[in-house]
Design a protein around this motif. Structure first.
Motif, PDB file in Angstrom:
ATOM      1  N   SER A 190      -1.788  -6.650  -5.928  1.00  0.00           N
ATOM      2  CA  SER A 190      -2.725  -5.546  -6.175  1.00  0.00           C
ATOM      3  C   SER A 190      -3.127  -5.539  -7.641  1.00  0.00           C
ATOM      4  O   SER A 190      -3.279  -4.491  -8.271  1.00  0.00           O
ATOM      5  N   ARG A 201       0.865  -1.188   0.000  1.00  0.00           N
ATOM      6  CA  ARG A 201       0.000   0.000   0.000  1.00  0.00           C
ATOM      7  C   ARG A 201       0.903   1.240   0.000  1.00  0.00           C
ATOM      8  O   ARG A 201       1.814   1.319   0.824  1.00  0.00           O
ATOM      9  N   SER A 228      -8.131  -4.590 -14.473  1.00  0.00           N
ATOM     10  CA  SER A 228      -7.264  -3.431 -14.260  1.00  0.00           C
ATOM     11  C   SER A 228      -6.110  -3.440 -15.247  1.00  0.00           C
ATOM     12  O   SER A 228      -5.773  -4.473 -15.836  1.00  0.00           O
ATOM     13  N   ARG A 235      -3.281   2.710  -9.335  1.00  0.00           N
ATOM     14  CA  ARG A 235      -4.092   3.809  -8.802  1.00  0.00           C
ATOM     15  C   ARG A 235      -5.579   3.441  -8.876  1.00  0.00           C
ATOM     16  O   ARG A 235      -5.986   2.572  -9.629  1.00  0.00           O
ATOM     17  N   ASN A 236      -6.360   4.142  -8.055  1.00  0.00           N
ATOM     18  CA  ASN A 236      -7.821   3.978  -8.072  1.00  0.00           C
ATOM     19  C   ASN A 236      -8.243   2.534  -7.832  1.00  0.00           C
ATOM     20  O   ASN A 236      -9.141   1.997  -8.500  1.00  0.00           O
ATOM     21  N   CYS A 237      -7.594   1.883  -6.866  1.00  0.00           N
ATOM     22  CA  CYS A 237      -7.981   0.520  -6.518  1.00  0.00           C
ATOM     23  C   CYS A 237      -9.413   0.514  -5.985  1.00  0.00           C
ATOM     24  O   CYS A 237      -9.844   1.464  -5.317  1.00  0.00           O
ATOM     25  N   PRO A 238     -10.172  -0.550  -6.232  1.00  0.00           N
ATOM     26  CA  PRO A 238     -11.566  -0.597  -5.779  1.00  0.00           C
ATOM     27  C   PRO A 238     -11.721  -0.802  -4.280  1.00  0.00           C
ATOM     28  O   PRO A 238     -12.844  -0.799  -3.781  1.00  0.00           O
ATOM     29  N   LYS A 239     -10.621  -1.034  -3.561  1.00  0.00           N
ATOM     30  CA  LYS A 239     -10.681  -1.103  -2.102  1.00  0.00           C
ATOM     31  C   LYS A 239      -9.568  -0.244  -1.541  1.00  0.00           C
ATOM     32  O   LYS A 239      -8.524  -0.085  -2.186  1.00  0.00           O
ATOM     33  N   PRO A 240      -9.761   0.338  -0.368  1.00  0.00           N
ATOM     34  CA  PRO A 240      -8.737   1.216   0.186  1.00  0.00           C
ATOM     35  C   PRO A 240      -7.531   0.433   0.695  1.00  0.00           C
ATOM     36  O   PRO A 240      -7.668  -0.746   1.030  1.00  0.00           O
ATOM     37  N   PRO A 246      -6.358   3.485  -2.015  1.00  0.00           N
ATOM     38  CA  PRO A 246      -6.547   3.432  -3.467  1.00  0.00           C
ATOM     39  C   PRO A 246      -5.270   3.360  -4.287  1.00  0.00           C
ATOM     40  O   PRO A 246      -5.330   3.012  -5.467  1.00  0.00           O
ATOM     41  N   THR A 247      -4.130   3.687  -3.684  1.00  0.00           N
ATOM     42  CA  THR A 247      -2.877   3.705  -4.438  1.00  0.00           C
ATOM     43  C   THR A 247      -1.927   2.662  -3.883  1.00  0.00           C
ATOM     44  O   THR A 247      -1.676   2.619  -2.668  1.00  0.00           O
TER      45      THR A 247
END
Length: 274
Positions: free
Chosen positions: A175, A94, A180, A193-198, A200-201
């Motif tokens: 990730s 993360r 994606s 970036r903009n991952c669907p779960k926190p 996001p990066t």
């Protein structure tokens, strides 16, 4: 496809091909069994190569496995792991500050690395955010360069004896999320970036790096993972179910509790423990 299974302790060596499926009754037993098997595999790698290389993952079951590793007592016929000779990498991270509790590195240090004394020079964390002006893309390129620098002559990447992965309810690994850009990227490490779960990066190894590992071990516990596990083992499209796209060069092993295995075809399994 009929998945295969093995008994307690170090599983038999396997060649690449059909995945091997190992089941346990519950998450606690699963963590214990994986820790025992991982200890044996690392000791075996050290007997062959003097060092061992382990790629870590985050998540609840991944951290539980690490917490059990210091407690594993080797069998009389096996040497213990020399933790001073284990290289540690991460499959994803993360992109948050170094002291953020969401960091996979922080969990691993607390659960294992600080307890067993892996030397700092053998621990290779992915960069945290807030280090100078480094953007996620810069951090990914830096980690890819570190992997390349650690590779033996003539190879683009280091040897990975075991690469651990969790799997999400929708089938993501590391990730690499469904549909994606990371699922289509062939660079060694990418920014996500903009991952669907926190959060996001994130930073992540790609399929092209993950699939160079000698053994890839996918860990899953809980009923919420059952459909993703079943889809992946049934040959789903890796773009839709990324867990279907990972495999080791020598073996691919799925370590599941009963709930995570509940949608797999019946038969061909053995349970660890009672």
């Amino acid at each position: 496809m009929t998945p295969q299974s093995a008994g307690r302790g170090r599983p038999r060596r396997a060649t690449s091909g059909r995945p091997w499926v190992h089941t346990a009754t519950d998450p606690e037993q699963l963590a214990e069994v994986v820790a025992s098997a991982l200890t044996a595999r690392l000791a075996e790698a050290q007997a062959e190569n003097r060092t061992a290389s382990l790629v870590l993952t985050g998540g609840g079951i991944g951290t539980a496995v690490l917490a059990h590793l210091p407690e594993v007592v080797p069998l009389p016929t096996r040497e213990p792991v020399d933790w001073s000779a284990v290289e540690v990498w991460w499959s994803d991270e993360r992109f948050v500050p170094a002291d953020d509790p969401q960091r996979n590195e922080l969990s691993a240090r607390q659960a294992l690395l600080e307890l067993v004394g892996v030397p700092d020079q053998r621990v290779h964390p992915m960069p945290a955010s807030g280090v100078g002006s480094m953007e996620p893309e810069d951090a990914a390129a830096w980690y890819a360069a570190q992997l390349g620098a650690a590779a033996p002559a003539g190879r683009p990447l280091p040897r990975f004896d075991v690469l651990l992965l969790g799997v999400g309810p929708e089938g993501h690994v590391a990730s690499i999320f469904p549909r994606s850009s990371a699922a289509r990227d062939d660079r060694a490490v990418v920014a996500v970036r903009n991952c669907p779960k926190p959060p996001p990066t994130r930073l992540s190894m790609t399929f092209s790096t993950i699939n160079t590992a000698e053994e890839v071990w996918i860990l899953a516990a809980g009923r919420a993972k059952a459909r993703a596990v079943s889809d992946a083992l049934s040959g789903a499209d890796p773009l839709s179910v990324p867990a279907a796209g990972v495999r080791g060069t020598q073996a691919t092993r799925w370590w599941l509790d009963a709930a995570a295995a509940s949608e797999l075809p019946k038969g061909g399994f053995s349970s660890f423990g009672t």
